[in-house]
Design a protein around this motif. Structure first.
Motif, PDB file in Angstrom:
ATOM      1  N   GLU A   1      -7.569   3.137  13.131  1.00  0.00           N
ATOM      2  CA  GLU A   1      -7.488   1.688  13.232  1.00  0.00           C
ATOM      3  C   GLU A   1      -6.711   1.171  12.031  1.00  0.00           C
ATOM      4  N   LEU A   2      -5.833   0.190  12.279  1.00  0.00           N
ATOM      5  CA  LEU A   2      -5.004  -0.389  11.236  1.00  0.00           C
ATOM      6  C   LEU A   2      -5.289  -1.883  11.130  1.00  0.00           C
ATOM      7  N   HIS A   3      -5.502  -2.361   9.911  1.00  0.00           N
ATOM      8  CA  HIS A   3      -5.761  -3.791   9.684  1.00  0.00           C
ATOM      9  C   HIS A   3      -4.952  -4.252   8.470  1.00  0.00           C
TER      10      HIS A   3
ATOM     11  N   THR B   1      -2.173  -4.660  11.805  1.00  0.00           N
ATOM     12  CA  THR B   1      -1.319  -3.683  12.459  1.00  0.00           C
ATOM     13  C   THR B   1       0.108  -3.804  11.940  1.00  0.00           C
ATOM     14  N   LYS B   2       0.930  -2.815  12.244  1.00  0.00           N
ATOM     15  CA  LYS B   2       2.337  -2.852  11.839  1.00  0.00           C
ATOM     16  C   LYS B   2       3.039  -4.079  12.434  1.00  0.00           C
TER      17      LYS B   2
ATOM     18  N   TYR C   1       5.636   4.334   4.427  1.00  0.00           N
ATOM     19  CA  TYR C   1       4.202   4.136   4.224  1.00  0.00           C
ATOM     20  C   TYR C   1       3.767   4.983   3.028  1.00  0.00           C
TER      21      TYR C   1
ATOM     22  N   MET D   1      -1.836  -2.486   4.348  1.00  0.00           N
ATOM     23  CA  MET D   1      -2.762  -2.385   5.465  1.00  0.00           C
ATOM     24  C   MET D   1      -3.885  -1.421   5.104  1.00  0.00           C
ATOM     25  N   GLU D   2      -4.997  -1.567   5.799  1.00  0.00           N
ATOM     26  CA  GLU D   2      -6.106  -0.633   5.659  1.00  0.00           C
ATOM     27  C   GLU D   2      -6.058   0.331   6.838  1.00  0.00           C
ATOM     28  N   HIS D   3      -5.930   1.611   6.520  1.00  0.00           N
ATOM     29  CA  HIS D   3      -5.854   2.685   7.509  1.00  0.00           C
ATOM     30  C   HIS D   3      -7.209   3.380   7.531  1.00  0.00           C
ATOM     31  N   SER D   4      -7.834   3.464   8.703  1.00  0.00           N
ATOM     32  CA  SER D   4      -9.214   3.955   8.775  1.00  0.00           C
ATOM     33  C   SER D   4      -9.360   5.412   8.369  1.00  0.00           C
TER      34      SER D   4
ATOM     35  N   ARG E   1      -5.992   2.502   1.962  1.00  0.00           N
ATOM     36  CA  ARG E   1      -4.974   1.461   1.803  1.00  0.00           C
ATOM     37  C   ARG E   1      -3.586   2.076   1.781  1.00  0.00           C
ATOM     38  N   ARG E   2      -2.677   1.424   2.506  1.00  0.00           N
ATOM     39  CA  ARG E   2      -1.288   1.875   2.568  1.00  0.00           C
ATOM     40  C   ARG E   2      -0.373   0.715   2.185  1.00  0.00           C
TER      41      ARG E   2
END
Length: 208
Positions: A8-10, A12-13, A71, A87-90, A94-95
């Protein structure tokens, strides 16, 4: 090969791009229209540290735009002006997402693709102890002579934004076509992309 994660990405791209693209002078998307993915391709980072993905996107009935991204798991020093967002990558945490023309890892990968025909990375998921390959959504090809070698790109000395966006390194000048199909490429070698029934130059390179 590029290992993908079912994550999940928060945000998203595409959510990041919806906010960032209208700030670019080369962007001609339809106002207030949703940004959608048309196709994409990836390059390998030999060190396995940086994700390198190029998205082809469109907003409404506007033209297709090419947006190369890198990324990273930590900020890229001296590249605050190229930051698209975080973004937060599950899975990975953090990216930091960068407009790739300012990233030396991308410059090296693009030089290899254009001048030496390195091609795109094979994308795969790890699944039940094996690998599940994801079919590419587009093809990329270079018109560089068979057996050609790309010089080490070295440092990114300058980026000139526009269409094309020009990347000047120690050994090569690269140009990224932001709106594929709107203008011919001109250089020592050209990278062409094909998606659906469309084929258009994506990037070109000149040795310095």
């Amino acid at each position: 090969m590029a290992l993908l994660h079912r994550a999940e990405l928060h945000p998203t791209k595409l959510e990041l791009l919806a906010a960032w693209l209208p700030t670019r002078e080369w962007y001609e998307g339809e106002a207030d229209a949703e940004v959608v993915r048309v196709a994409a391709y990836r390059f390998d980072d030999p060190a396995g540290e940086v994700g390198i993905e190029t998205l082809l996107v469109r907003a409404g009935d506007g033209p297709v735009h090419q947006v190369p991204l890198t990324y990273r798991g930590a900020p890229l020093e001296g590249a605050d002006d190229r930051l698209v967002g975080t973004m937060e990558h599950s899975v990975l945490g953090r990216r930091w997402i960068y407009d790739a023309p300012g990233d030396p890892v991308y410059a090296a990968a693009l030089a290899g693709a254009v001048l030496a025909g390195a091609g795109q990375a094979t994308e795969y998921f790890e699944f039940d102890g094996g690998r599940e390959v994801r079919p590419p959504s587009m093809d990329i090809t270079s018109d560089a002579p068979a057996g050609a070698l790309a010089p080490a790109a070295g440092a990114v000395r300058r980026v000139v934004d526009g269409d094309p966006t020009v990347i000047v390194t120690d050994t090569v000048e690269l140009a990224v076509v932001r709106r594929p199909g709107t203008a011919p490429a001109a250089g020592d070698a050209t990278l062409t992309g094909t998606w659906g029934e469309i084929s258009a130059p994506l990037a070109y390179a000149c040795l310095r």
